[in-house]
Design a protein around this motif. Structure first.
Motif, PDB file in Angstrom:
ATOM      1  N   PRO A  49     -31.357  25.046 -22.604  1.00 45.67           N
ATOM      2  CA  PRO A  49     -32.445  24.371 -23.393  1.00 45.67           C
ATOM      3  C   PRO A  49     -33.843  24.589 -23.076  1.00 45.67           C
ATOM      4  CG  PRO A  49     -31.020  22.631 -22.419  1.00 45.67           C
ATOM      5  CD  PRO A  49     -30.600  23.868 -21.916  1.00 45.67           C
ATOM      6  N   GLN A  50     -34.867  24.777 -23.731  1.00 44.03           N
ATOM      7  CA  GLN A  50     -36.342  25.290 -23.416  1.00 44.03           C
ATOM      8  C   GLN A  50     -36.859  24.261 -22.486  1.00 44.03           C
ATOM      9  OE1 GLN A  50     -38.572  25.588 -26.852  1.00 44.03           O
ATOM     10  NE2 GLN A  50     -40.377  26.077 -25.715  1.00 44.03           N
ATOM     11  N   LEU A  51     -37.425  24.829 -21.427  1.00 42.27           N
ATOM     12  CA  LEU A  51     -38.210  24.005 -20.403  1.00 42.27           C
ATOM     13  C   LEU A  51     -38.965  22.963 -21.020  1.00 42.27           C
ATOM     14  CD1 LEU A  51     -38.928  26.785 -18.004  1.00 42.27           C
ATOM     15  CD2 LEU A  51     -37.454  24.829 -17.597  1.00 42.27           C
ATOM     16  N   SER A  52     -38.808  21.730 -20.582  1.00 42.05           N
ATOM     17  CA  SER A  52     -39.788  20.925 -21.242  1.00 42.05           C
ATOM     18  C   SER A  52     -39.878  19.610 -20.332  1.00 42.05           C
ATOM     19  CB  SER A  52     -39.039  20.264 -22.678  1.00 42.05           C
ATOM     20  OG  SER A  52     -38.018  19.512 -22.030  1.00 42.05           O
ATOM     21  N   ARG A  53     -40.726  18.662 -20.570  1.00 37.47           N
ATOM     22  CA  ARG A  53     -41.221  17.436 -19.419  1.00 37.47           C
ATOM     23  C   ARG A  53     -40.172  16.713 -19.957  1.00 37.47           C
ATOM     24  NH1 ARG A  53     -42.230  15.985 -14.959  1.00 37.47           N
ATOM     25  NH2 ARG A  53     -43.535  14.027 -14.714  1.00 37.47           N
ATOM     26  N   GLU A  54     -39.415  16.408 -20.648  1.00 45.77           N
ATOM     27  CA  GLU A  54     -38.357  15.472 -20.856  1.00 45.77           C
ATOM     28  C   GLU A  54     -37.172  15.983 -20.216  1.00 45.77           C
ATOM     29  OE1 GLU A  54     -37.442  14.115 -24.709  1.00 45.77           O
ATOM     30  OE2 GLU A  54     -39.382  13.333 -25.357  1.00 45.77           O
ATOM     31  N   ARG A  55     -36.768  17.238 -20.429  1.00 46.72           N
ATOM     32  CA  ARG A  55     -35.536  17.895 -19.652  1.00 46.72           C
ATOM     33  C   ARG A  55     -35.890  17.799 -18.216  1.00 46.72           C
ATOM     34  NH1 ARG A  55     -30.760  18.549 -21.810  1.00 46.72           N
ATOM     35  NH2 ARG A  55     -30.913  18.363 -23.942  1.00 46.72           N
ATOM     36  N   ASP A  56     -37.165  17.941 -17.938  1.00 48.39           N
ATOM     37  CA  ASP A  56     -37.442  17.974 -16.354  1.00 48.39           C
ATOM     38  C   ASP A  56     -37.178  16.666 -15.612  1.00 48.39           C
ATOM     39  OD1 ASP A  56     -37.654  20.488 -15.993  1.00 48.39           O
ATOM     40  OD2 ASP A  56     -39.973  20.214 -16.057  1.00 48.39           O
ATOM     41  N   ILE A  57     -37.726  15.383 -16.605  1.00 46.97           N
ATOM     42  CA  ILE A  57     -37.357  14.246 -16.228  1.00 46.97           C
ATOM     43  C   ILE A  57     -35.939  13.873 -15.906  1.00 46.97           C
ATOM     44  CG2 ILE A  57     -37.876  11.809 -16.856  1.00 46.97           C
ATOM     45  CD1 ILE A  57     -40.395  12.654 -18.421  1.00 46.97           C
ATOM     46  N   MET A  58     -35.353  14.278 -16.983  1.00 44.77           N
ATOM     47  CA  MET A  58     -33.701  14.090 -16.763  1.00 44.77           C
ATOM     48  C   MET A  58     -33.326  14.655 -15.315  1.00 44.77           C
ATOM     49  SD  MET A  58     -32.680  14.706 -20.843  1.00 44.77           S
ATOM     50  CE  MET A  58     -31.004  15.667 -20.207  1.00 44.77           C
ATOM     51  N   LYS A  59     -33.580  15.966 -15.336  1.00 44.46           N
ATOM     52  CA  LYS A  59     -33.283  16.555 -13.980  1.00 44.46           C
ATOM     53  C   LYS A  59     -33.596  15.835 -12.768  1.00 44.46           C
ATOM     54  CE  LYS A  59     -36.177  19.595 -12.269  1.00 44.46           C
ATOM     55  NZ  LYS A  59     -36.852  20.860 -12.073  1.00 44.46           N
ATOM     56  N   ASP A  60     -34.648  15.265 -12.958  1.00 46.57           N
ATOM     57  CA  ASP A  60     -35.360  14.533 -11.638  1.00 46.57           C
ATOM     58  C   ASP A  60     -34.472  13.225 -11.246  1.00 46.57           C
ATOM     59  OD1 ASP A  60     -37.244  16.260 -11.015  1.00 46.57           O
ATOM     60  OD2 ASP A  60     -38.856  15.373 -12.145  1.00 46.57           O
ATOM     61  N   TYR A  61     -34.033  12.551 -12.762  1.00 52.27           N
ATOM     62  CA  TYR A  61     -33.228  11.257 -12.465  1.00 52.27           C
ATOM     63  C   TYR A  61     -31.881  11.799 -11.869  1.00 52.27           C
ATOM     64  CZ  TYR A  61     -29.853   8.025 -14.180  1.00 52.27           C
ATOM     65  OH  TYR A  61     -29.112   7.015 -14.303  1.00 52.27           O
ATOM     66  N   PHE A  62     -31.359  12.559 -12.197  1.00 56.36           N
ATOM     67  CA  PHE A  62     -29.954  12.876 -11.972  1.00 56.36           C
ATOM     68  C   PHE A  62     -30.089  13.534 -10.326  1.00 56.36           C
ATOM     69  CE2 PHE A  62     -28.822  13.109 -16.571  1.00 56.36           C
ATOM     70  CZ  PHE A  62     -27.787  12.294 -16.434  1.00 56.36           C
ATOM     71  N   ASN A  63     -31.123  14.298 -10.062  1.00 58.33           N
ATOM     72  CA  ASN A  63     -31.320  14.503  -8.647  1.00 58.33           C
ATOM     73  C   ASN A  63     -31.159  13.173  -7.890  1.00 58.33           C
ATOM     74  OD1 ASN A  63     -31.219  17.498  -8.594  1.00 58.33           O
ATOM     75  ND2 ASN A  63     -33.549  17.761  -9.014  1.00 58.33           N
ATOM     76  N   ASP A  64     -31.995  12.326  -8.396  1.00 59.10           N
ATOM     77  CA  ASP A  64     -32.118  11.091  -7.393  1.00 59.10           C
ATOM     78  C   ASP A  64     -30.826  10.254  -7.239  1.00 59.10           C
ATOM     79  OD1 ASP A  64     -34.801  11.422  -7.113  1.00 59.10           O
ATOM     80  OD2 ASP A  64     -35.584  10.237  -8.919  1.00 59.10           O
ATOM     81  N   GLU A  65     -29.925  10.444  -8.499  1.00 56.91           N
ATOM     82  CA  GLU A  65     -28.854   9.926  -8.323  1.00 56.91           C
ATOM     83  C   GLU A  65     -27.553  10.596  -7.354  1.00 56.91           C
ATOM     84  OE1 GLU A  65     -27.605   6.955 -10.460  1.00 56.91           O
ATOM     85  OE2 GLU A  65     -29.753   6.940 -10.040  1.00 56.91           O
ATOM     86  N   GLY A  66     -28.054  11.729  -6.944  1.00 54.85           N
ATOM     87  CA  GLY A  66     -27.381  12.379  -5.950  1.00 54.85           C
ATOM     88  C   GLY A  66     -26.428  13.709  -6.909  1.00 54.85           C
ATOM     89  N   LYS A  67     -26.893  13.812  -7.918  1.00 53.75           N
ATOM     90  CA  LYS A  67     -26.188  14.964  -8.608  1.00 53.75           C
ATOM     91  C   LYS A  67     -27.029  16.411  -8.602  1.00 53.75           C
ATOM     92  CE  LYS A  67     -23.775  11.505 -10.582  1.00 53.75           C
ATOM     93  NZ  LYS A  67     -22.390  11.051  -9.945  1.00 53.75           N
ATOM     94  N   ASN A  68     -26.549  17.193  -9.233  1.00 52.58           N
ATOM     95  CA  ASN A  68     -27.223  18.519  -9.271  1.00 52.58           C
ATOM     96  C   ASN A  68     -27.943  18.414 -10.730  1.00 52.58           C
ATOM     97  OD1 ASN A  68     -28.235  21.121 -10.017  1.00 52.58           O
ATOM     98  ND2 ASN A  68     -27.117  22.025  -8.364  1.00 52.58           N
ATOM     99  N   GLY A  69     -29.260  17.933 -10.798  1.00 52.74           N
ATOM    100  CA  GLY A  69     -30.002  17.565 -11.619  1.00 52.74           C
ATOM    101  C   GLY A  69     -30.231  18.721 -12.745  1.00 52.74           C
ATOM    102  N   TYR A  70     -30.505  19.961 -12.322  1.00 55.84           N
ATOM    103  CA  TYR A  70     -30.465  21.205 -13.011  1.00 55.84           C
ATOM    104  C   TYR A  70     -29.293  21.688 -13.649  1.00 55.84           C
ATOM    105  CZ  TYR A  70     -32.242  25.930 -14.626  1.00 55.84           C
ATOM    106  OH  TYR A  70     -32.845  27.007 -15.292  1.00 55.84           O
ATOM    107  N   ASP A  71     -28.086  21.332 -13.256  1.00 58.19           N
ATOM    108  CA  ASP A  71     -26.962  21.587 -13.968  1.00 58.19           C
ATOM    109  C   ASP A  71     -26.805  20.433 -14.977  1.00 58.19           C
ATOM    110  OD1 ASP A  71     -26.217  23.372 -12.160  1.00 58.19           O
ATOM    111  OD2 ASP A  71     -24.510  22.180 -11.133  1.00 58.19           O
ATOM    112  N   TYR A  72     -27.275  19.179 -14.862  1.00 56.00           N
ATOM    113  CA  TYR A  72     -26.825  18.114 -15.734  1.00 56.00           C
ATOM    114  C   TYR A  72     -28.032  18.310 -16.996  1.00 56.00           C
ATOM    115  CZ  TYR A  72     -23.677  15.261 -13.358  1.00 56.00           C
ATOM    116  OH  TYR A  72     -22.428  14.702 -12.696  1.00 56.00           O
ATOM    117  N   ALA A  73     -29.097  18.716 -16.755  1.00 51.96           N
ATOM    118  CA  ALA A  73     -30.085  18.791 -17.654  1.00 51.96           C
ATOM    119  C   ALA A  73     -30.247  20.094 -18.507  1.00 51.96           C
ATOM    120  CB  ALA A  73     -31.481  18.689 -17.014  1.00 51.96           C
TER     121      ALA A  73
END
Length: 763
Positions: free
Chosen positions: A686-710
């Motif tokens: 997906p195109q880099l975006s603020r919303e995708r980055d917010i998702m990435k940060d959320y899943f990182n905080d949840e102990g996942k690989n946020g970049y993979d998930y987003a």
């Protein structure tokens, strides 16, 4: 066959008296929260001896059928030997506009409760009371009647008589349906490899009342492999209804074809397809007002006859059939399809009719859900769709416009719209020159302002003046209602995301992880079957779709041989910064490919810009090659023409250029020599975006690989879907070319299907 009919009081009287108003554009007259509060305020005035929310039930015999009727009345009031049933209705309509005879359906509901209570307690008479309460002013208005038991029994008999033709038709149909299912075999001569395993897993899941997450390759026949066992489960009494949920029109058509195929094998089932309102509406504009639309005017006077006619003569009730009967009976086709759906054995519709809290089919009671199975097709699409369903946004400009529009026309709307506008303006000032902001907390102070606006909007809409425009008011009403509904779901899986641009302020309640809410919305159903060809990695999709520990998973290997598919990787960098220099090598590769392997090809790109750049470069250098290109905003006719160009008899090479993740990369079935090869440019991120980055940060905080998930997992899903267009049957052969150096890295390689992993690297 059982002679019992189970039905709630509400469903019974709604069928017979057909309450509601589609003319206003929405079915409820107030927000649920305000309506519930109004009920509770009335109930708090009851005496200590009075009872609230009383469950009542009764049996009624008529023409060989036993009607088991139940419900919950708002209140039972006791005064000496007298008992009063109190039915409370909250409204924003002026109480002076409500007379004793305005709403027969309300009397009917109260009298049904009174009959049940009087019969159980052997009372000679009951008092029946309607209490109307104005949500805003809290003013009340009451009407009361004293009714003998004989009168109540006569009334109840009349209601049952009016309901009986429908009930009798349903019973006869159920008998014929169950016999037909028991006598029906699998509609093909033999199962394809993997089909029996998938069908067995689906049946076992329904038997155990669990959920299943199934990854099954494109081309094995997932649709029939899920529908067939679900139909068999109906015949054996495990379930009573099937929802086949899809994201796209083309997969709805595939489901219709599967049911039609079984019908040719003797199946007797009522199947209804729900088409979106804006697509099926007969009018130029979708305005649900009786003064504008003759199909809305008097809808409830004609709908029972229309439904009986439809169910008596049709089984496959697709869009064409619904439209034909809607014109015959002069009823709104969209509302008609919804009313027909409540009577159907199988419903084919979009995900949102089950999962979206704003538009789901709410008349299905918990008991009915327990007898219903959800078949969720191409369920990988549900992840982002669910984020949309559980997110909502507001624009400041909408309220500023209403403030101006209603100045001098309705002061209450002007003031409440202005209050929302001012709040959002202050928010903009608070964040100064920032383009956006993110906060964990929800804007609690905004909610009462929106509720106040909605109350005034409802009053205005309830007394619409002919010739006045209400489109902008309705839009703001619905967006406010949506905001409040989603605010009630807000938790740690959300953020509040603000975008500030010039004078505009957009506030979004953004759902980052929809898994919990998907689980909640799916609660109560007997089983949920999520299936897709591209559940890779399977653990990710099970997690984000709300899977639980006891749920089942299954991964069906491809039934097709390695000899059917030849895979190449061209290790170019297709990252944004490198795209300009890839035009020449991609053009060279395509030229070499089609010269050595003439045929029909689809070439997918990650963006329209990249698509157009390479397309222009290729056609300039190879004008002799026949090509077609996907354009933005293609209508249904344009799409059909695009696909129709892929003919097995094409004498020369033909190349279609399309966008990955678009309308041609999923659900398209070009069998045999209609498609000989697929080229996929890029890894689909997906195109880099603020919303995708917010998702990435959320899943990182949840102990996942946020970049993979987003980014990576959603991106590679597009790659797999595009590649899945190629091999659709045992007789198909073809070539896939993957253009990106990242396909050679372990992360991306691990997400490729096994049959793609034996590839040749080309320069």
């Amino acid at each position: 066959m059982s002679t019992e009919i189970k039905i709630s009081v509400r469903s019974l009287v709604e069928y017979v008296f057909r309450s509601g108003s589609i003319e206003s554009g929405f079915r409820t007259s107030s927000t649920m929260t305000e309506g519930t509060k109004a009920h509770q305020k009335i109930q708090k005035t009851y005496k200590e001896s009075d009872e609230r929310e009383v469950y009542v039930k009764a049996e009624f015999q008529y023409e060989g059928l036993t009607y088991l009727i139940d419900g919950r009345c708002d209140g039972l009031l006791f005064s000496g030997d007298e008992v009063t049933v109190d039915e409370i209705k909250s409204t924003v309509k002026g109480l002076h506009l409500i007379s004793e005879d305005t709403y027969p359906v309300h009397w009917a509901q109260a009298k049904c409760y009174a009959y049940m209570y009087a019969k159980e307690h052997k009372l000679d008479s009951m008092n029946v009371q309607l209490t109307y309460t104005h949500i805003e002013t809290e003013e009340t208005k009451r009407f009361s009647q004293t009714v003998t038991f004989h009168e109540l029994e006569t009334f109840m008999l009349d209601v049952i008589k009016r309901f009986a033709p429908y009930a009798s038709l349903k019973k006869q149909h159920q008998k014929a349906r169950d016999i037909s299912i028991q006598n029906m075999g699998f509609p093909f001569g033999a199962y394809r490899q993997g089909q029996r395993k998938l069908a067995g897993a689906v049946y076992k899941t329904m038997l155990d009342g669990k959920s299943l997450f199934a990854m099954a390759p494109t081309g094995i026949g997932k649709t029939i492999s899920t529908i067939f066992p679900a139909v068999k489960a109906i015949g054996e009494g495990l379930v009573q209804r099937i929802f086949y949920l899809t994201a796209k029109t083309i997969t709805r058509t595939t489901a219709e074809e599967a049911f039609s195929l079984m019908r040719t094998n003797g199946l007797c089932m009522n199947v209804v397809t729900i088409t979106a309102k804006d697509k099926v509406c007969f009018k130029e504009e979708t305005i649900c007002q009786k003064t504008y639309c003759e199909f809305a005017d008097g809808y409830y006077d004609r709908i029972n006859e229309a439904v009986l006619d439809l169910l008596s003569n049709e089984m496959m009730m697709n869009r064409d059939v619904i439209e034909r009967y809607a014109r015959k009976h002069r009823v709104c086709p969209f509302e008609f399809s919804l009313d027909a759906a409540y009577s159907a054995d199988a419903i084919i519709c979009d995900y949102n009719y089950v999962f979206d809290p704003r538009v789901s089919l709410k008349r299905f009671l918990e008991e009915q859900k327990k007898q219903t199975v959800l078949l969720v097709d191409e369920a990988h699409n549900l992840v982002d769709r669910a984020r949309e369903m559980f997110s909502t946004s507001l624009n400041k400009s909408d309220f500023l416009q209403l403030k101006r529009e209603f100045k001098g026309r309705n002061e209450a709307i002007r003031q409440t719209a202005d209050a929302v506008n001012k709040y959002l303006l202050e928010l903009k000032k608070q964040y100064g020159e920032q383009a956006h902001f993110v906060m964990k907390d929800m804007l609690e102070e905004l909610l009462p302002l929106l509720e106040a606006f909605m109350l005034q909007a409802e009053k205005e809409l309830a007394s619409q003046q002919e010739g006045q425009s209400y489109e902008k008011l309705l839009d703001a009403y619905f967006s406010s209602n949506s905001f409040i509904r989603i605010a009630n779901l807000y938790d740690e899986r959300y953020v509040t995301f603000g975008q500030l641009e010039r004078s505009e302020v957009t506030i979004k309640l953004f759902c980052l992880d929809p898994s919990h809410l998907l689980l909640q919305m799916g609660k109560g159903y007997r089983s949920k079957i999520y299936f897709s060809a591209t559940f890779s990695p399977l653990h990710y999709y099970k997690e984000v779709l709300g899977g639980q520990e006891g749920d089942f998973t299954i991964s069906i290997p491809s039934p097709f041989t390695k000899e059917q598919l030849e895979v190449f990787i061209q290790p170019l960098s297709t990252r944004y910064r490198d795209r300009e220099r890839t035009k020449e090598p991609i053009t060279g590769m395509l030229s070499t490919l089609v010269k050595s392997r003439p045929g029909n090809y689809l070439v997918f790109f990650p963006s329209y810009q990249y698509l157009n750049d390479v397309y222009g470069h290729f056609t300039e250098r190879h004008p002799e090659v026949c090509t077609i290109i996907q354009d933005t905003g293609m209508g249904e006719e344009d799409r059909e023409q695009f696909l129709a160009a892929f003919q097995a008899e094409n004498a020369e090479t033909f190349i279609g250029f399309a966008v990955m993740g678009g309308i041609f990369s999923e659900g398209v079935d070009l069998k045999g020599d209609r498609l000989n090869g697929v080229v996929i440019v890029g890894v689909g991120l997906p195109q880099l975006s603020r919303e995708r980055d917010i998702m990435k940060d959320y899943f990182n905080d949840e102990g996942k690989n946020g970049y993979d998930y987003a980014y990576i997992f959603p991106g590679m899903n597009k790659v797999l879907q595009a590649g899945g267009r190629l091999i659709r049957s045992e007789d198909d052969h073809g070539t896939i070319v993957l253009v990106d150096d990242r396909f050679l890295s372990s992360k991306y390689y691990s997400l490729l299907p096994n049959e793609w992993k034996e590839f040749t690297v080309i320069g």
